[in-house]
Design a protein around this motif. Structure first.
Motif, PDB file in Angstrom:
ATOM      1  N   GLU A 125       0.824  -1.206   0.000  1.00 10.53           N
ATOM      2  CA  GLU A 125       0.000   0.000   0.000  1.00 10.53           C
ATOM      3  C   GLU A 125       0.860   1.260   0.000  1.00 10.53           C
TER       4      GLU A 125
ATOM      5  N   TYR B 231       2.311   1.615  -3.476  1.00 13.36           N
ATOM      6  CA  TYR B 231       1.312   2.114  -4.429  1.00 13.36           C
ATOM      7  C   TYR B 231       1.096   3.614  -4.262  1.00 13.36           C
ATOM      8  N   GLN B 232       0.933   4.066  -3.037  1.00  8.19           N
ATOM      9  CA  GLN B 232       0.728   5.498  -2.809  1.00  8.19           C
ATOM     10  C   GLN B 232       1.957   6.306  -3.236  1.00  8.19           C
TER      11      GLN B 232
ATOM     12  N   TRP C 224       1.844   6.592  -6.993  1.00 17.07           N
ATOM     13  CA  TRP C 224       0.801   7.538  -7.377  1.00 17.07           C
ATOM     14  C   TRP C 224       1.308   8.976  -7.264  1.00 17.07           C
TER      15      TRP C 224
ATOM     16  N   LEU D  23      -2.373  -5.587  -1.836  1.00 21.36           N
ATOM     17  CA  LEU D  23      -3.258  -4.450  -2.077  1.00 21.36           C
ATOM     18  C   LEU D  23      -4.727  -4.865  -2.013  1.00 21.36           C
TER      19      LEU D  23
ATOM     20  N   ASP E  28      -7.302  -0.689  -4.797  1.00 19.80           N
ATOM     21  CA  ASP E  28      -5.932  -0.194  -4.978  1.00 19.80           C
ATOM     22  C   ASP E  28      -5.202  -1.004  -6.041  1.00 19.80           C
TER      23      ASP E  28
END
Length: 166
Positions: free
Chosen positions: A41, A44-45, A48, A72, A76
């Motif tokens: 997570e 991924y953030q 982004w 995830l 997500d």
């Protein structure tokens, strides 16, 4: 499980990104990635926020890390597949974009955004028939335009065979 400190830090970084303070969010997320290198997570953030800042090449390894394994949540994961596929496309890595976006469509077949980005990547690799078919099927299935809806069956028919005369 994640610690409360990690959760609070991640939530604060996401808020910063959402409020337009992407560079501050990036700094916090890079620090979190260093502390939690296997956290999908956080990866991924971090990907982004790099995309938001136009740092596509730097986003790729974070997207890949986020998608590695099953860490995830489904929403997500969908976003990461779309983000990575789109990023590959922006970077001119069209074959990787197609493969990533196909994977996304396979996992989330009802997602119109994934199908749209796949069609764009297919265009980039000269798969024009499949790109058109994908877009026509999406248009037929999702359009609220009364004239499009009136011809939905014909559009779906031609989507399967664009060279058909009737």
């Amino acid at each position: 499980m994640h610690g409360r400190g990690r959760d609070d830090q991640l939530a604060a970084a996401v808020r910063l990104r959402e409020q337009g303070a992407a560079e501050q969010a990036r700094e916090r997320l890079l620090a979190l990635c260093a502390e939690h290198p296997d956290d999908a997570e956080v990866a991924y953030q971090t990907a982004w926020v790099h995309d938001v800042l136009g740092l596509e090449a730097e986003a790729v390894p974070f997207y890949e890390r986020g998608l590695d394994g099953s860490g995830l949540a489904p929403e997500d994961r969908r976003g990461a597949l779309l983000g990575l596929g789109s990023t590959y496309r922006v970077l001119g890595r069209y074959e990787k974009a197609v493969a990533t976006l196909r994977r996304g469509v396979d996992e989330f077949p009802g997602d119109g955004a994934l199908r749209t980005f796949l069609a764009m990547a297919l265009y980039n690799v000269d798969e024009h028939h499949e790109a058109m078919r994908t877009l026509l099927e999406l248009l037929a299935a999702t359009s609220q335009d009364p004239q499009v809806r009136q011809y939905r069956r014909a559009i779906e028919h031609y989507a399967r065979d664009l060279d058909a005369a009737e």
